[in-house]
Design an enzyme around this catalytic site. Structure first.
Site, PDB file in Angstrom:
ATOM      1  N   GLY A   1      -7.077 -12.349 -46.516  1.00 15.93           N
ATOM      2  CA  GLY A   1      -7.073 -11.343 -47.578  1.00 15.93           C
ATOM      3  C   GLY A   1      -6.360 -11.863 -48.820  1.00 15.93           C
ATOM      4  O   GLY A   1      -6.769 -11.583 -49.956  1.00 15.93           O
ATOM      5  N   ASP A   2      -5.303 -12.627 -48.617  1.00  8.76           N
ATOM      6  CA  ASP A   2      -4.550 -13.177 -49.764  1.00  8.76           C
ATOM      7  C   ASP A   2      -5.412 -14.182 -50.532  1.00  8.76           C
ATOM      8  O   ASP A   2      -5.325 -14.278 -51.765  1.00  8.76           O
ATOM      9  CB  ASP A   2      -3.272 -13.873 -49.285  1.00  8.76           C
ATOM     10  CG  ASP A   2      -2.428 -12.964 -48.412  1.00  8.76           C
ATOM     11  OD1 ASP A   2      -2.496 -11.743 -48.619  1.00  8.76           O
ATOM     12  OD2 ASP A   2      -1.733 -13.478 -47.528  1.00  8.76           O
TER      13      ASP A   2
HETATM   14  N1  LIG Z   1     -14.314 -14.047 -38.852  1.00 11.15           N
HETATM   15  C1  LIG Z   1     -14.598 -14.348 -40.119  1.00 11.15           C
HETATM   16  N2  LIG Z   1     -15.662 -15.128 -40.419  1.00 11.15           N
HETATM   17  C2  LIG Z   1     -15.955 -15.437 -41.708  1.00 11.15           C
HETATM   18  N3  LIG Z   1     -15.246 -14.996 -42.772  1.00 11.15           N
HETATM   19  C3  LIG Z   1     -14.189 -14.203 -42.526  1.00 11.15           C
HETATM   20  C4  LIG Z   1     -13.800 -13.834 -41.200  1.00 11.15           C
HETATM   21  N4  LIG Z   1     -12.699 -13.057 -41.279  1.00 11.15           N
HETATM   22  C5  LIG Z   1     -12.406 -12.946 -42.597  1.00 11.15           C
HETATM   23  N5  LIG Z   1     -13.297 -13.628 -43.346  1.00 11.15           N
HETATM   24  C6  LIG Z   1     -13.313 -13.780 -44.815  1.00 11.15           C
HETATM   25  O1  LIG Z   1     -12.037 -13.418 -45.309  1.00 11.15           O
HETATM   26  C7  LIG Z   1     -12.133 -12.256 -46.144  1.00 11.15           C
HETATM   27  C8  LIG Z   1     -10.921 -11.379 -45.957  1.00 11.15           C
HETATM   28  O2  LIG Z   1     -10.848 -10.977 -44.601  1.00 11.15           O
HETATM   29  P1  LIG Z   1     -10.302  -9.561 -44.137  1.00 11.15           P
HETATM   30  O3  LIG Z   1     -11.208  -8.491 -44.591  1.00 11.15           O
HETATM   31  O4  LIG Z   1     -10.058  -9.680 -42.678  1.00 11.15           O
HETATM   32  O5  LIG Z   1      -8.991  -9.453 -45.007  1.00 11.15           O
HETATM   33  P2  LIG Z   1      -7.592  -8.817 -44.670  1.00 11.15           P
HETATM   34  O6  LIG Z   1      -7.709  -7.848 -43.533  1.00 11.15           O
HETATM   35  O7  LIG Z   1      -6.996  -8.362 -45.928  1.00 11.15           O
HETATM   36  O8  LIG Z   1      -6.887 -10.149 -44.195  1.00 11.15           O
HETATM   37  P3  LIG Z   1      -5.411 -10.423 -43.706  1.00 11.15           P
HETATM   38  O9  LIG Z   1      -5.589 -10.886 -42.279  1.00 11.15           O
HETATM   39  O10 LIG Z   1      -4.971 -11.513 -44.608  1.00 11.15           O
HETATM   40  O11 LIG Z   1      -4.621  -9.145 -43.839  1.00 11.15           O
HETATM   41  C9  LIG Z   1     -13.455 -11.596 -45.779  1.00 11.15           C
HETATM   42  O12 LIG Z   1     -13.955 -10.851 -46.864  1.00 11.15           O
HETATM   43  C10 LIG Z   1     -14.310 -12.826 -45.442  1.00 11.15           C
HETATM   44  O13 LIG Z   1     -14.822 -13.409 -46.627  1.00 11.15           O
HETATM   45  O1  LIG Z   2       4.477  -7.513 -43.540  1.00 10.26           O
HETATM   46  P1  LIG Z   2       3.572  -7.694 -44.740  1.00 10.26           P
HETATM   47  O2  LIG Z   2       4.350  -7.981 -45.976  1.00 10.26           O
HETATM   48  O3  LIG Z   2       2.562  -6.615 -44.881  1.00 10.26           O
HETATM   49  O4  LIG Z   2       2.684  -8.991 -44.435  1.00 10.26           O
HETATM   50  C1  LIG Z   2       3.299 -10.237 -44.282  1.00 10.26           C
HETATM   51  C2  LIG Z   2       2.299 -11.255 -43.786  1.00 10.26           C
HETATM   52  O5  LIG Z   2       1.730 -10.902 -42.521  1.00 10.26           O
HETATM   53  O6  LIG Z   2       1.244 -11.334 -44.735  1.00 10.26           O
HETATM   54  C3  LIG Z   2       0.784 -12.677 -44.861  1.00 10.26           C
HETATM   55  C4  LIG Z   2      -0.656 -12.751 -44.506  1.00 10.26           C
HETATM   56  O7  LIG Z   2      -1.419 -11.917 -45.321  1.00 10.26           O
HETATM   57  C5  LIG Z   2       1.703 -13.516 -43.964  1.00 10.26           C
HETATM   58  O8  LIG Z   2       2.009 -14.720 -44.587  1.00 10.26           O
HETATM   59  C6  LIG Z   2       2.897 -12.654 -43.723  1.00 10.26           C
HETATM   60  O9  LIG Z   2       3.577 -12.920 -42.528  1.00 10.26           O
END
Ligand SMILES: Nc1ncnc2c1ncn2[C@@H]1O[C@H](COP(=O)(O)OP(=O)(O)OP(=O)(O)O)[C@@H](O)[C@H]1O
Ligand SMILES: O=P(O)(O)OC[C@@]1(O)O[C@H](CO)[C@@H](O)[C@@H]1O
Length: 310
Positions: free
Chosen positions: A252-253
């Protein structure tokens, strides 16, 4: 200039395990330590893409020292606000057999009294029109509940563009300050409306309710289903690429980093989504929350499919 803010940075300790079992002794395959926290990850990814940002971070104690040393080694520009409490360490468990990714995040230390004023006055005196303020991740105990609103309002006063990636009550509250763009994932959008969402039409319709509240753009990330961009007049779907997932930490970042860098370069929506999805693909192909290897970025940019839905 892109200014990222991480109120609650972390050392991310990523542990690889085969067949994780609860209530049992598990043995690790590999362990690695990276500097993390959402805004730091955004800045790391912008840097890896050849861009520039200033990472504002609140750190303290030995973990804070580790973060500062690593940030300096990787060439990250930082504005450091010192706090007494030791910066947290978060655990990321990757089960390499079952392909599960489990996060255990600490709450982080309490903020010293002076920290809130320091960060607000830094933002107020640093930002100007055409700058981007990126606010992401959790807050620290001791900071105001509406700290994100206060930071957005500082940026709004000078006409800077504001991007916010926070969750839960903080997301609900910050919407009132009308940031330019928010990036919830689909689960955060569901929580915001206290509902469950299965269809893309529903994502669009809930995002449009937020646009009616005065936001310019809502970008909803949907894991392997990709990304939706919704603004007042248009809706775009960016499809995720099929990649070998090593760790989803920071996906997501990377989306936020790609959006910030491209919008700052005044690219159009289609190009911006291509860059964001490609950056996320590079990051999830990389172990832990190590800086994503961007060698495939340009190849990926040419492969992403964008569909204009409205
Ligand atoms: N399993 C996957 N296969 C391909 N692309 C992926 C996958 N998971 C995530 N992505 C890519 O990463 C982007 C962000 O993923 P996601 O929607 O899970 O973000 P998030 O939940 O904000 O992530 P985070 O784990 O950092 O909190 C998606 O829009 C996609 O482009
Ligand atoms: O506890 P928060 O601040 O919501 O999320 C922190 C965190 O999970 O976010 C990043 C991945 O998106 C990691 O580097 C970190 O550990």
């Amino acid at each position: 200039m892109i200014l990222t803010v991480t109120l609650n940075p972390a050392i991310d300790r990523t542990i690889e395990i085969e067949n994780l079992e609860v209530d049992k002794v598990n043995r690790t395959l590999k362990v690695r330590k990276d500097i993390g926290g959402k805004g730091i990850n955004v800045s790391k990814t912008i840097l890896a893409m050849g861009g520039d940002s200033l990472a504002t971070i609140i750190v303290g104690g030995p973990n804070g020292d580790f973060i500062l040393k690593e940030a300096q080694q990787m060439g990250l520009k930082t504005k450091v606000i010192l706090n007494k409490g030791n910066t947290r360490e978060n655990i990321k468990i990757v089960d390499v057999v079952n392909k599960t990714y489990t996060d255990i995040n600490e709450p982080g230390p309490d903020a010293d009294e002076a920290v809130e004023e320091e960060i607000l006055s830094f933002i107020g005196s640093t930002l100007s029109e055409n700058d981007f303020l990126v606010l992401s991740g959790s807050s620290l105990k001791g900071l105001s509940d509406d700290i994100f609103n206060k930071m957005v309002e500082k940026a709004n006063q000078v006409g800077a563009y504001t991007m916010v990636d926070v969750e839960g009550e903080k997301l609900r509250t910050v919407i009132e300050s009308k940031p330019s763009l928010i990036k919830p994932n689909i689960h955060e959008l569901e929580a915001l409306f206290n509902t469950s969402i299965t269809r893309i039409e529903e994502v669009v319709s809930y995002a449009q309710k937020l646009i009616e509240k005065g936001l310019q753009t809502v970008v909803v990330s949907m894991g392997e289903k990709g990304l939706l961009w919704i603004d007042e007049n248009t809706v775009y779907l960016g499809e995720a690429l099929k990649v070998d997932v090593k760790s989803t930490v920071g996906a997501g970042d990377a989306i936020v980093a790609g959006l910030a860098k491209s919008l700052n370069e005044k690219r159009n929506v289609e190009e911006t989504l291509r860059v964001a999805i490609s950056a996320a693909s590079c990051v999830i192909e990389t172990e832990g929350s190590k800086t994503g290897n961007m060698a495939s970025l340009n190849t990926y940019i040419s492969k992403v499919d964008i569909v204009k839905l409205v």
